[in-house]
Enzyme design. Structure first.
Site, mmCIF file in Angstrom:
data_model
loop_
_atom_site.group_PDB
_atom_site.id
_atom_site.type_symbol
_atom_site.label_atom_id
_atom_site.label_comp_id
_atom_site.label_asym_id
_atom_site.label_seq_id
_atom_site.Cartn_x
_atom_site.Cartn_y
_atom_site.Cartn_z
ATOM 1 C CG ASP A 14 -1.760 1.185 1.383
ATOM 2 O OD1 ASP A 14 -2.479 1.503 0.419
ATOM 3 O OD2 ASP A 14 -1.710 1.833 2.445
ATOM 4 C CG ASP A 16 -1.646 7.754 0.472
ATOM 5 O OD1 ASP A 16 -0.617 8.412 0.248
ATOM 6 O OD2 ASP A 16 -2.628 7.749 -0.295
ATOM 7 C CG ASP A 176 -2.104 1.939 6.350
ATOM 8 O OD1 ASP A 176 -2.345 1.584 5.175
ATOM 9 O OD2 ASP A 176 -2.535 2.989 6.839
#
EC number: 3.1.3.18
Length: 229
Positions: A14, A16, A176
């Site tokens: 991922d 961001d 995240d």
């Protein structure tokens, strides 16, 4: 000599909140739009959890948290304004998390293919990664506009891995948020969670395979996963 024990494996990241601390610039753009609408701005720390689900979700949730009703009819106009502003400021304050470059180099040296599977538009993702000097690490940078379905659909991971030249049956996701763990589950791949990203729930509660607190721990986590495969 480095053992190339990750030959045949692809690791999808991922963007961001996983590779990059991008909240300051994303929230900065949100705040400039809120000011134009006569609405109160949001402190970055209080709004970090809004990041990671795409620009439209950030806008909707940001406006609601600022006390405004979301006007769906204005969504295209507001999204265009957001993208135009963010494109000018995407690397003002954003930076890779500590240890990212070294961790990526180490995984590549062991033979892994690396790619990015993000809900940020591909053009903006490419621009941000280029601005931060990370482009050389990735065989593909794949936003939602480049796949048949975005995360949490597992197709996003599978297609990103395929575009990078990898095998979706031998892939690992690093993320995240619940969006990443859900996508990994749907794709049938393990997921390493970082504890420092954009989520309002502890990373250990999101259903990932394991959690790391720093990029210095990623190599061991990957070794554990591939060793069990």
């Amino acid at each position: 000599m480095v053992t190339r024990d990750l030959e045949g494996w692809t690791i999808a990241f991922d963007l961001d909140g996983t590779l990059v601390e991008s909240a300051p610039d994303l929230i900065g753009t949100l705040n400039r739009l809120l000011v134009l609408e006569g609405l109160p701005t949001r402190p970055v720390e209080a709004a970090r959890h809004l990041v990671g689900h795409g620009a439209m979700a950030l806008l909707k949730d940001g406006f609601r948290e600022a006390g405004a009703e979301w006007d769906a009819a204005r969504a295209p106009e507001l999204l265009d304004a957001f993208i135009a502003d963010y494109r000018l400021h995407l690397a003002d304050h954003s930076h890779a998390f500590d240890g990212v470059a070294a961790a990526l180099d180490a995984l590549s040296a062991r033979g892994a293919i690396l790619c990015v599977a993000t809900n940020k538009r591909t053009d903006l993702s490419v621009a941000l990664i280029e601005a931060l000097g990370l482009t050389r690490h990735f065989a593909a940078i794949v936003g939602p506009d480049a796949v048949s379905a975005r995360k949490p659909d597992g197709a996003h991971i599978r297609e990103a891995v395929t575009l990078a030249g990898g095998d979706p049956a031998r892939a690992i996701m690093v993320g995240d948020s619940i969006t990443d763990t859900a996508a990994a589950l749907n794709a049938g791949v393990p997921c390493v969670m970082v504890s420092f990203g954009y989520t309002d729930r502890p990373a250990g509660e999101l259903g990932g395979t394991c959690v790391i607190d720093a990029y210095g721990e990623l190599a061991e986590a990957v070794t554990g996963i591939t060793g069990r495969a």
